[in-house]
Design a protein around this motif. Structure first.
Motif, PDB file in Angstrom:
ATOM      1  N   LEU A  23      29.746  45.123 -77.042  1.00 23.88           N
ATOM      2  CA  LEU A  23      30.665  43.429 -76.339  1.00 23.88           C
ATOM      3  C   LEU A  23      31.589  43.438 -75.251  1.00 23.88           C
ATOM      4  CD1 LEU A  23      30.871  40.252 -79.534  1.00 23.88           C
ATOM      5  CD2 LEU A  23      29.698  39.873 -77.954  1.00 23.88           C
ATOM      6  N   THR A  24      32.513  45.053 -75.592  1.00 29.64           N
ATOM      7  CA  THR A  24      32.927  44.975 -74.432  1.00 29.64           C
ATOM      8  C   THR A  24      31.916  45.801 -73.414  1.00 29.64           C
ATOM      9  OG1 THR A  24      34.322  46.100 -76.065  1.00 29.64           O
ATOM     10  CG2 THR A  24      34.624  47.029 -74.389  1.00 29.64           C
ATOM     11  N   MET A 184      29.964  58.350 -69.558  1.00 34.35           N
ATOM     12  CA  MET A 184      30.349  56.830 -70.156  1.00 34.35           C
ATOM     13  C   MET A 184      31.917  56.613 -70.204  1.00 34.35           C
ATOM     14  SD  MET A 184      27.607  55.309 -70.872  1.00 34.35           S
ATOM     15  CE  MET A 184      27.515  54.893 -72.518  1.00 34.35           C
ATOM     16  N   CYS A 185      32.482  57.410 -70.564  1.00 29.50           N
ATOM     17  CA  CYS A 185      33.986  57.415 -70.540  1.00 29.50           C
ATOM     18  C   CYS A 185      34.721  56.886 -69.303  1.00 29.50           C
ATOM     19  CB  CYS A 185      34.832  58.423 -71.110  1.00 29.50           C
ATOM     20  SG  CYS A 185      34.506  59.033 -73.156  1.00 29.50           S
ATOM     21  N   ILE A 190      34.769  50.764 -70.861  1.00 27.95           N
ATOM     22  CA  ILE A 190      35.094  51.431 -71.677  1.00 27.95           C
ATOM     23  C   ILE A 190      36.128  52.815 -71.291  1.00 27.95           C
ATOM     24  CG2 ILE A 190      33.587  53.975 -72.819  1.00 27.95           C
ATOM     25  CD1 ILE A 190      31.212  52.721 -71.768  1.00 27.95           C
ATOM     26  N   LYS A 191      36.556  52.566 -70.668  1.00 26.46           N
ATOM     27  CA  LYS A 191      37.852  53.448 -70.011  1.00 26.46           C
ATOM     28  C   LYS A 191      38.900  52.651 -70.985  1.00 26.46           C
ATOM     29  CE  LYS A 191      39.724  56.491 -66.716  1.00 26.46           C
ATOM     30  NZ  LYS A 191      39.863  56.755 -65.098  1.00 26.46           N
ATOM     31  N   PHE A 193      38.628  50.416 -73.104  1.00 26.27           N
ATOM     32  CA  PHE A 193      38.018  50.011 -74.430  1.00 26.27           C
ATOM     33  C   PHE A 193      38.846  51.283 -75.465  1.00 26.27           C
ATOM     34  CE2 PHE A 193      35.299  49.570 -78.213  1.00 26.27           C
ATOM     35  CZ  PHE A 193      36.059  48.769 -78.868  1.00 26.27           C
ATOM     36  N   LEU A 194      38.749  52.673 -74.163  1.00 23.69           N
ATOM     37  CA  LEU A 194      39.549  54.124 -75.566  1.00 23.69           C
ATOM     38  C   LEU A 194      41.087  53.963 -75.513  1.00 23.69           C
ATOM     39  CD1 LEU A 194      36.409  55.875 -74.095  1.00 23.69           C
ATOM     40  CD2 LEU A 194      37.144  55.187 -76.559  1.00 23.69           C
ATOM     41  N   GLN A 195      41.868  52.774 -74.901  1.00 18.40           N
ATOM     42  CA  GLN A 195      43.249  53.309 -74.741  1.00 18.40           C
ATOM     43  C   GLN A 195      43.853  51.919 -76.066  1.00 18.40           C
ATOM     44  OE1 GLN A 195      44.447  54.918 -72.418  1.00 18.40           O
ATOM     45  NE2 GLN A 195      42.319  54.984 -71.232  1.00 18.40           N
ATOM     46  N   PRO A 196      44.758  53.061 -75.313  1.00 18.36           N
ATOM     47  CA  PRO A 196      45.689  52.519 -76.912  1.00 18.36           C
ATOM     48  C   PRO A 196      45.762  51.122 -76.696  1.00 18.36           C
ATOM     49  CG  PRO A 196      46.510  54.704 -76.124  1.00 18.36           C
ATOM     50  CD  PRO A 196      45.484  53.841 -75.051  1.00 18.36           C
ATOM     51  N   GLY A 197      46.088  49.936 -77.855  1.00 15.67           N
ATOM     52  CA  GLY A 197      46.357  48.839 -78.044  1.00 15.67           C
ATOM     53  C   GLY A 197      44.595  47.916 -77.537  1.00 15.67           C
TER      54      GLY A 197
END
Length: 223
Positions: A23-24, A184-185, A190-191, A193-197
């Protein structure tokens, strides 16, 4: 008009995490309802929302969907993440199901009484059975199948990140996979989504395991 997508699951990864990832990438906003009590689960059962008495449950497009593979296929199909034709789709599905097999082994670590033995099994299978397949597939192409991102690419990223949490440096002998992971990152969604919070979940902890045991009335021992 259909409302926002709603996910019903525990506050943890499990079989919902790949759905969150997909979904992200599709840039679809979603809300989450966390299962924390047996009563919540029984309410879903009494309302007839759980066909096989299982979660994940996803409300989307006026439907209440269960079975993680069916949910993933629906989202992938709706948002053009499932290949351009039937032949691409079946290859994508083969990659996807292999990755799900590997990720499910990692998911079960939180419930095993012999974590070291399970870790050894996962590492051996990852190195000898799974990662070589993706290393070969990514020897030239940007994506696993065709010319655009698919559900298989999203799950490969998710899986490799999970592996690196358990086995530092496991991708050292798989440079194509590592390069793919880096690309991909850098995708903006995605970038973020990989962050805190973000809505990405942490590795399972004792609270997660205890909650699942209580909701499903399981007698699995804690490790």
């Amino acid at each position: 008009m259909a409302g926002k997508v709603v996910l019903h699951y525990f506050n943890g990864r499990g079989k919902m995490e790949s759905i969150r990832w997909l979904l992200t990438v599709a840039e679809v906003e979603f809300d989450e309802v966390y299962l924390t009590t047996r009563e919540q689960y029984e309410k879903l059962l009494s309302d007839g929302d759980l066909m096989f008495q299982q979660v994940p449950l996803v409300e989307i497009d006026g439907m209440k969907l269960i079975q993680s593979k069916a949910i993933l296929h629906y989202i992938a199909g709706k948002y053009s993440l499932h290949g351009k034709d039937l032949k691409e789709r079946v290859v994508i599905n083969m990659y996807s199901e292999g990755l799900m097999d590997l990720m499910e082994m990692i998911m079960m670590l939180a419930f095993t009484t012999d974590e070291k033995a399970q870790l050894d099994t996962i590492e051996t299978k990852a190195i000898n059975r799974y990662l070589p397949v993706f290393e070969k597939a990514l020897s030239g192409p940007i994506y696993l199948v065709g010319s655009k991102i698919s559900i298989a690419d999203v799950q490969l990223l998710e899986c490799t990140l999970m592996l690196e949490e358990k086995f530092c440096g496991i991708l050292a002998k798989f440079p194509n996979v590592k390069s793919f992971q880096g690309r991909m990152c850098e995708i903006p969604a995605i970038k973020k989504f990989l962050q805190p919070g973000s809505k990405r979940k942490h590795q399972p902890d004792e609270t997660y395991v205890t909650t699942i045991k209580a909701v499903f009335k399981l007698n699995l021992p804690l490790k």
